[in-house]
Design an enzyme around this catalytic site. Structure first.
Site, short mmCIF file in Angstrom:
data_model
loop_
_atom_site.label_atom_id
_atom_site.label_comp_id
_atom_site.label_asym_id
_atom_site.label_seq_id
_atom_site.Cartn_x
_atom_site.Cartn_y
_atom_site.Cartn_z
N GLU A 50 -8.40 12.63 12.00
CA GLU A 50 -7.50 11.55 12.44
C GLU A 50 -6.63 11.95 13.62
O GLU A 50 -5.66 12.71 13.46
CB GLU A 50 -6.63 11.09 11.26
CG GLU A 50 -5.92 9.79 11.55
CD GLU A 50 -5.74 8.91 10.31
OE1 GLU A 50 -6.17 9.29 9.22
OE2 GLU A 50 -5.13 7.84 10.47
N LYS B 55 0.85 -1.20 0.00
CA LYS B 55 0.00 0.00 0.00
C LYS B 55 0.88 1.23 0.00
O LYS B 55 1.93 1.25 0.63
CB LYS B 55 -0.86 0.00 1.28
CG LYS B 55 -1.60 1.30 1.52
CD LYS B 55 -2.32 1.37 2.85
CE LYS B 55 -2.93 2.77 2.99
NZ LYS B 55 -3.77 2.94 4.16
#
Ligand SMILES: C=C(O[C@@H]1C=C(C(=O)O)C=C[C@H]1O)C(=O)O
Length: 409
Positions: A216, A171
């Site tokens: 976040e 990723k």
């Protein structure tokens, strides 16, 4: 005037309880506001008692911690509140890439805080009255491409996908930037107020021109307790309730997004595990629904085993796979090669730390670097082996809308 670190004069810090100040942003003067708030609570600051430029390099967090510890240890502090965020506090922003310049710590001259039914004011050194002027509208905003045009960025995504499929990595996260120019200087307070109203779930922040509303939470440290909110896996909001729910379910059921999320969760487990005697990570993520997008979210809690400060925890966690990738080094190489830009503070840690080592740091997402009439907006997406460049572009656009709204209203 800023005091250079290492100067012989210790900081003189006084924290006193105050009546509930109401909306914190209405107390901010226009020049250089600092902020970290959520649901109307948190800290705002103004004026600069100390500004420290953190030198780039792999040990920058340790360097910052040591400088702050020395400064806070010699400060003359009278603190009538004694809570996380009382006494001397430094706001900070670290660049995403350890080798990029621009990481900074600032101890504001004045900090106003509001939390859990209490409010307090901290002053550092002599005070000058900050005059609160009315909010100013920046006028018409003109946008321009950042380092890559939209088709170029899609091409970069396609190249990243090929790298992933070839087995070099699992990723990566690719971001793009957009430039904005206003008719008049951009009033950061206006951006903060708009962001806080539309994104109450997010942490609205401002530090040295880096302004945004991030969902976040990298880490909150309160004594021995640490908390984090891992996000990865995103889908834009639907056109109505049914569409919204269908999209939420699709996100939850998407193998690609669940795996992307697992990568991010595992990177947090690896970073926090060695620092914690206890770590709780839910087996299944939740759905976090924001005004523009929906995310897969995993709230993490832990108990610190040794006396690590919040900056030590930040150092161990950054960059998580939510903004870097898996494995980290291979992902960072792809980012450096394909993004074609310096992320500066975007996707880096942003937040505050107090003299006890408590603090709150977010990942600087949904943000822009503001300077006078200019802004540079950023947004990125996790890229997996089955990512579709057009959908990733749509996701990045949805994320960019946060700051476009902040600028335009
Ligand atoms: C990179 C960003 O967001 C990150 C990437 C996400 C994703 O790809 O699903 C979700 C949340 C964030 O961890 C950004 O907002 O710029």
């Amino acid at each position: 005037m800023s005091v250079a670190l290492g100067s012989t004069r210790p900081l003189v810090v006084r924290t006193t309880p105050v009546d509930d100040p109401g909306d914190l942003f209405t107390r901010l003067p226009e020049t250089a506001p600092y902020a970290w708030t959520r649901h109307g609570e948190g800290l705002v600051g103004w004026g600069e008692a100390v500004r420290v430029a953190v030198p780039p390099g792999p040990r920058r967090f340790d360097w910052a911690r040591d400088r702050l510890s020395a400064m806070f240890a010699e400060a003359l502090v009278e603190d009538d509140v004694v809570a996380p965020g009382s006494g001397p506090v430094a706001f900070g922003s670290f660049t995403f890439d350890p080798e990029s310049p621009g990481s900074v710590l600032v101890v504001p001259r004045t900090i106003l805080a509001r939390r859990d039914g209490r409010a307090w004011l901290t002053t550092v050194g002599e005070q000058r009255l900050g005059t609160v002027t009315p909010l100013r509208d920046p006028g018409r905003i003109r946008y321009g491409d950042g380092s890559l045009t939209a088709p170029e960025w899609e091409h970069a995504v396609a190249r990243a996908v090929r790298r992933i499929r070839s087995g070099l990595l699992e990723k990566t996260v690719l971001a793009r930037d957009l430039t904005a120019t206003a008719e008049r200087p951009i009033d950061v307070r206006l951006l903060l107020s708009r962001l806080a109203r539309r994104y109450p779930e997010c942490y609205t922040f401002s530090c040295s021109g880096l302004v945004g509303a991030t969902p976040e939470l990298l880490v909150r440290r309160t004594g021995e307790t640490v908390e984090s909110l891992v996000l990865a896996g995103t889908i834009p909001r639907g056109t109505d309730r049914a569409d919204d729910m269908a999209r939420g379910t699709a996100l939850f059921d998407s193998e690609k997004d669940r795996y992307e999320h697992t990568c991010a969760v595992e990177s947090v487990r690896e970073a926090l595990g060695p620092l914690c005697s206890e770590l709780k990570i839910p087996e299944v993520p939740e759905l976090l629904v924001l005004s523009n997008v929906q995310h897969l979210a995993s709230p993490v809690t832990g108990r610190l085993s040794a006396g690590a400060s919040v900056l030590d925890v930040v150092a161990a966690m950054h960059p998580t796979a939510a903004v870097g990738g898996t494995p980290t080094e291979a992902a960072l190489e792809v980012i450096r090669e394909l993004e074609g830009m310096d992320r500066a503070g975007y996707a880096g840690p942003v937040g505050w730390i107090d003299a006890r080592g408590d603090g709150e740091w977010g990942i600087a997402l949904r943000c822009a670097q503001i300077e006078g009439v200019n802004a540079r907006l950023f947004a990125g997406c996790g890229i997996m082996g089955d990512s579709d460049p057009a959908s990733e572009l749509a996701e990045a656009q949805a994320k960019l809308r946060v700051m476009q709204y902040a600028l335009e209203g």
